[in-house]
Design an enzyme around this catalytic site. Sequence first.
Site, short mmCIF file in Angstrom:
data_model
loop_
_atom_site.label_atom_id
_atom_site.label_comp_id
_atom_site.label_asym_id
_atom_site.label_seq_id
_atom_site.Cartn_x
_atom_site.Cartn_y
_atom_site.Cartn_z
N HIS A 31 0.83 -1.22 0.00
CA HIS A 31 0.00 0.00 0.00
C HIS A 31 0.86 1.26 0.00
CE1 HIS A 31 -4.00 -1.83 0.35
NE2 HIS A 31 -3.40 -2.75 1.07
N SER A 64 -11.45 -17.39 -23.18
CA SER A 64 -10.62 -17.73 -22.02
C SER A 64 -10.80 -19.20 -21.68
CB SER A 64 -11.01 -16.87 -20.81
OG SER A 64 -10.37 -17.37 -19.63
N GLY A 112 -7.90 -15.17 -6.76
CA GLY A 112 -8.25 -14.69 -5.44
C GLY A 112 -7.15 -14.80 -4.41
N GLY A 114 -4.39 -13.03 -4.32
CA GLY A 114 -3.63 -11.79 -4.15
C GLY A 114 -2.32 -11.80 -4.91
N ASP A 162 1.79 -3.74 -9.40
CA ASP A 162 1.48 -5.04 -9.97
C ASP A 162 1.85 -5.11 -11.44
OD1 ASP A 162 0.45 -5.48 -7.48
OD2 ASP A 162 -1.65 -5.60 -8.10
#
Length: 370
Positions: A31, A64, A112, A114, A162
């Site tokens: 963060h 996909s 999910g 992260g 990211d």
Amino acid sequence: MRVVEAFRAAFGADPQTVWHAPGRVNLIGEHTDYNDGFVLPFAVPWGVSAAVTPRADRTVRLLSLQSPGEPLTLATHEESKGWARYVVGVLEMLGDRVAGADIAIDGDVPQGAGLSSSAALEVSVASALNDLHQLGLSPMELALLSQKAENDFVGMPCGIMDQAASALCEEGHALFLDCRSLASRAIPLDLAAHGLSILIIDTQVHHEHAGGEYAKRRAECESAARKLGVPALRDVTDLAAALDRLSGAERRRTQHVVTENHRVEALIGLLRAGAVNEIGALLNASHLSLRDDYEVSSPELDVAVEAAVRGGARGARMTGGGFGGSAIALVADDRLRSVQDSVTAAYAERGFQPPRFLPATPAKGAHRIA
């Protein structure tokens, strides 16, 4: 190659190029990116492959392997939904430099967890289109374009970490990134030479950031910076004086961001000094700050960190945006089983879903594979 076979079956020809972009795990610096601070991620062995052929019209056809069914055919970008918005957002940001495209996607980033599957998806598509249309965009420019797609089209106010990790990382290295200047350098991360591993502990609790607590944290940081009269919390030099001027959530957020930036620099110093065994204490401190000052942890993440350390890890912390996802632990190779057993037992004791363990080795950033 699965993605090529799927492309051929769906669109009747081979793709003109295939690019792969990895997910990432963040060693430390959480963060801090949208506060113009410092981060230290590395790419993971899992990612997204995009097989792409350009079209002369504006139509986008998407397939996909993780979403079985007929290919999506989109006449306009506004028609896109769900995962397709990350792909179409990249096309939107490229504007008139590209037209439509036929695209097949295959990914193995644990969903999910992260580990930034969305950035891997964006960067793989952006890299392929950059290659096909000979746009000449650098890896950092592709990262920025992908971030803009996620910010402006998807609506997720993420920082640059990211996408930069997915585009720029080098095998065997972490990426030190100054999120203001965008200066970066590869930091050797040869844990195996020290008998150590980074173990990802996937809590299997799905996290969803768009429009929720993540955006709230960012707004709190920006508000605190305005009250302190600085461009971003990265510019706070006298933490004690800053904290005296703030209260409540803004005070806690500032405490985390400023101290987390210092932890990034300290950890890099230890790596450069060869003191890899000593970085665990910084991981522990980072987690406590994320839990108490930034308030983005969860019971599953806290139990994973506490049980990992109790089982013999040198240090551990949550990684990623929080509210679920994964923790990482620095573990001596001869303690891996002990750490896994400790976390598994702690989860069972509390009735949590069993965790998943993933070994993390620093991988290569975005690259062409066919």
